[in-house]
Design an enzyme around this catalytic site. Structure first.
Site, PDB file in Angstrom:
ATOM      1  N   ASP A   1       1.894  -4.625   6.287  1.00  0.00           N
ATOM      2  CA  ASP A   1       1.182  -3.340   6.191  1.00  0.00           C
ATOM      3  C   ASP A   1       1.087  -2.831   4.758  1.00  0.00           C
ATOM      4  O   ASP A   1       0.980  -1.628   4.524  1.00  0.00           O
ATOM      5  CB  ASP A   1       1.865  -2.267   7.062  1.00  0.00           C
ATOM      6  CG  ASP A   1       2.032  -2.716   8.505  1.00  0.00           C
ATOM      7  OD1 ASP A   1       1.030  -3.133   9.102  1.00  0.00           O
ATOM      8  OD2 ASP A   1       3.165  -2.654   9.024  1.00  0.00           O
TER       9      ASP A   1
ATOM     10  N   HIS B   1      -5.416  -5.608   9.552  1.00  0.00           N
ATOM     11  CA  HIS B   1      -5.950  -5.302   8.230  1.00  0.00           C
ATOM     12  C   HIS B   1      -7.062  -4.269   8.354  1.00  0.00           C
ATOM     13  O   HIS B   1      -8.053  -4.492   9.050  1.00  0.00           O
ATOM     14  CB  HIS B   1      -6.478  -6.576   7.561  1.00  0.00           C
ATOM     15  CG  HIS B   1      -5.399  -7.551   7.232  1.00  0.00           C
ATOM     16  ND1 HIS B   1      -5.641  -8.823   6.773  1.00  0.00           N
ATOM     17  CD2 HIS B   1      -4.048  -7.448   7.305  1.00  0.00           C
ATOM     18  CE1 HIS B   1      -4.495  -9.449   6.575  1.00  0.00           C
ATOM     19  NE2 HIS B   1      -3.521  -8.631   6.895  1.00  0.00           N
TER      20      HIS B   1
END
EC number: 6.3.4.4
Length: 428
Positions: free
Chosen positions: A18, A46
C-alpha cells in the site's frame, strides 16, 4: 507530468504494501513501451487517477493500462482469477479504457479458482487465534497448488478435457483435506468453458514477448505487487504473502534476466502502514494513529480494512534496500504528515537482551519485543498538497526528506504530495 527514467525499471514496495506503487507506475508508464506485473494476484490493490481525476482501483490489470501506447503484460509469476480480471477489464471499458489488443497474460500463469478462496477461508478458520490475516482472495492456496505441482495454468484452458480433469483433481484434494469444503466443480467447469473463448485473445508467450521487446530496444517497466516486508523469504514470516515481491520475483515472474534492468525504484510511505497480523515495531495507537489514518485515508484497496499505522521504520527500509539494491526512492504521502507538530523516524531497535541493532531480525518473537530507537524531527504545519517543485517545499519537509536520504544512502527522487497524477515532486 513525466518522470526522469531512461532505462528498464522495476518499481518495488519497500514496506508492507500500500505504498503507492501504482501511482508512480502510472506516471512512468507514459515513457515505457511495456508495463508488466510479475507476481501476486488480486490481493494487490493499486489505485490510480487519470488526468481528469477519475479514480481506478486495479488488482490484476497492470497500472500502465491508462497509457494507450503501452502493452501491459501479466507475467507467469502472477496467479490469475479470470472472472475478477474480466470484471476489471469491463469496468475499464465502461470508463473508456479498452484493454483489448493492449494486454496479454502469460500462458504459464497459474489460475486461481473460487475453490482457492474457499480453502483460504477454511485455513484461516483452522488457525483460530494464530490467523495470518489474509485477504481471503485465495492467493496462498493458489501458490500452494503451484508448488505441489497440481495447479492449472492458463494455457491448459485451451484443452477442455485436460482442464476439466485438472480442476476435478484440485477439488477432490480439497474435499479430502477440509471437512467443510463445498464447491460445485462441474458448474465451475461449465463457467470456464464460457470464459475460454473470451480469454483466448489475451493468452501469450510473455517470456518470449518481453525478451523480444528488450532485444528490439523497447523500454520495460515492472510493477511489483505487495512489498518486501511481505516477501515469502525475506518478510515477517509467517505473516507474509505467498510470492516474492522482492527483487527475485521479477526475473522468476517474467523470465527476464536481472542484468536487463538498470533502475530499481523503492516505494515507501513517509510513515508506514500494515494490513493484517504480524510484528510491526513502529506501530502507533491512539489519537496520533487515528489522525494519520483519517488524513491518509488508510483503508485497504482490496479489503477495505483499516490499516495499522506507524512511524517510518528506517531499520526495515534499509533492510529492504539491502535486499533489492534500490537506485532511488519514491517517498509517498508526505502531505499526510503536514498537520503533525513533530515526526519520528525509527533508526534502530533495542533487543530484549539490551543490545541495540540496525539489522532487521528474522525471529518474530524478537521483533514483537524490540523497543524502537527514534529520531525526532520538527513538522512543517503547512499544506503541501499543491507544491510541485522542490524549491517550493517547506524547509522542514526538505529536512525530513534529506534525513531519509542520509539514513538510507539512497536518493529520494520522487516525493508524493497527494493522490493525483500531478501531485508528485521530482527532486533535482
Amino acid at each position: 507530468m513525466r518522470g526522469r527514467e531512461d532505462a528498464n525499471a522495476r518499481v518495488l514496495g519497500s514496506q508492507w504494501g500500500d505504498e503507492g506503487k501504482g501511482k508512480l507506475v502510472d506516471i512512468l508508464a507514459r515513457e515505457y513501451d511495456v508495463v508488466a506485473r510479475c507476481q501476486g494476484g488480486a490481493n494487490a490493490g493499486h489505485t490510480i487517477y487519470d488526468d481528469d481525476g477519475k479514480k481506478y482501483a486495479l488488482h490484476l490489470v497492470p497500472s500502465g493500462i491508462l497509457n494507450e501506447n503501452a502493452t501491459c503484460v501479466v507475467g507467469n509469476g502472477v496467479v490469475v482469477h479470470l472472472p475478477g480480471m474480466f470484471d476489471e477489464i469491463d469496468a475499464l471499458l465502461k470508463a473508456g479504457v479498452d484493454a483489448r489488443g493492449r494486454m496479454m497474460v502469460s500462458d504459464r500463469a497459474h489460475l486461481l479458482f473460487d475453490l482457492h478462496k474457499e480453502i483460504d477461508g477454511l485455513r484461516e478458520a483452522e488457525l483460530s487465534g494464530n490467523k495470518i490475516g489474509t485477504t481471503k482472495r485465495g492467493i496462498g492456496p493458489a501458490y500452494a497448488s503451484k508448488a505441489t505441482r497440481n495447479g492449472v495454468r492458463l494455457g491448459d484452458i485451451r484443452d477442455a478435457d485436460k482442464f476439466a480433469n485438472a480442476l476435478r483433481t484440485l477439488a477432490a484434494d480439497a474435499a479430502a483435506r477440509f471437512d467443510g469444503f463445498e464447491y460445485d466443480v462441474e458448474a465451475e467447469i461449465v463457467r470456464y468453458r464460457e470464459i475460454a473463448s473470451r480469454i483466448e485473445p489475451f493468452i501469450a508467450d510473455t517470456v518470449e514477448y518481453v525478451n523480444d521487446a528488450h532485444r528490439n530496444g523497447k523500454k520495460i517497466l515492472v510493477e511489483g505487487a505487495n512489498a518486501t516486508m511481505l516477501d515469502l523469504d525475506f518478510g515477517t514470516y509467517p505473516f507474509v504473502t505467498s510470492s516474492n515481491p522482492a527483487i527475485g520475483g521479477v526475473s522468476n515472474g517474467l523470465g527476464l534476466a536481472p542484468r536487463k534492468f538498470e533502475t530499481i525504484i523503492g516505494v515507501a510511505k513517509a510513515y508506514t502502514t500494515r494490513v493484517g497480523a504480524g510484528p510491526y515495531p513502529t506501530e502507533l495507537f491512539g489519537d496520533v494513529a487515528d489522525k494519520l489514518r483519517e488524513l491518509g485515508y488508510e483503508y485497504g484497496t482490496t479489503t477495505g480494512r483499516p490499516r495499522r499505522i506507524g512511524w517510518l521504520d528506517m531499520v526495515a527500509l534499509n533492510y529492504a534496500n539491502q535486499i533489492n539494491g534500490f537506485t532511488h526512492l519514491n517517498i509517498t504521502k508526505l502531505d499526510v504528515l503536514s498537520e503533525m507538530d513533530e515526526l519520528k523516524i525509527g533508526v534502530a531497535y533495542e533487543l530484549p537482551n539490551g543490545k541495540t541493532t540496525t539489522a532487521f531480525p528474522a525471529d518474530i518473537a524478537t521483533l514483537e519485543n524490540v523497543k524502537v530507537v527514534y529520531e525526532t524531527l520538527p513538522g512543517w504545519k503547512t499544506d503541501i498538497a499543491n507544491v510541485r517543485s522542490w524549491d517550493d517545499m517547506p524547509e522542514n519537509a526538505k529536512k525530513y526528506i534529506l534525513r531519509c536520504e542520509e539514513l538510507s544512502g539512497v536518493e529520494c527522487r520522487y516525493i508524493g504530495v497527494g493522490p493525483g497524477r500531478d501531485a508528485m515532486v521530482i527532486k533535482p
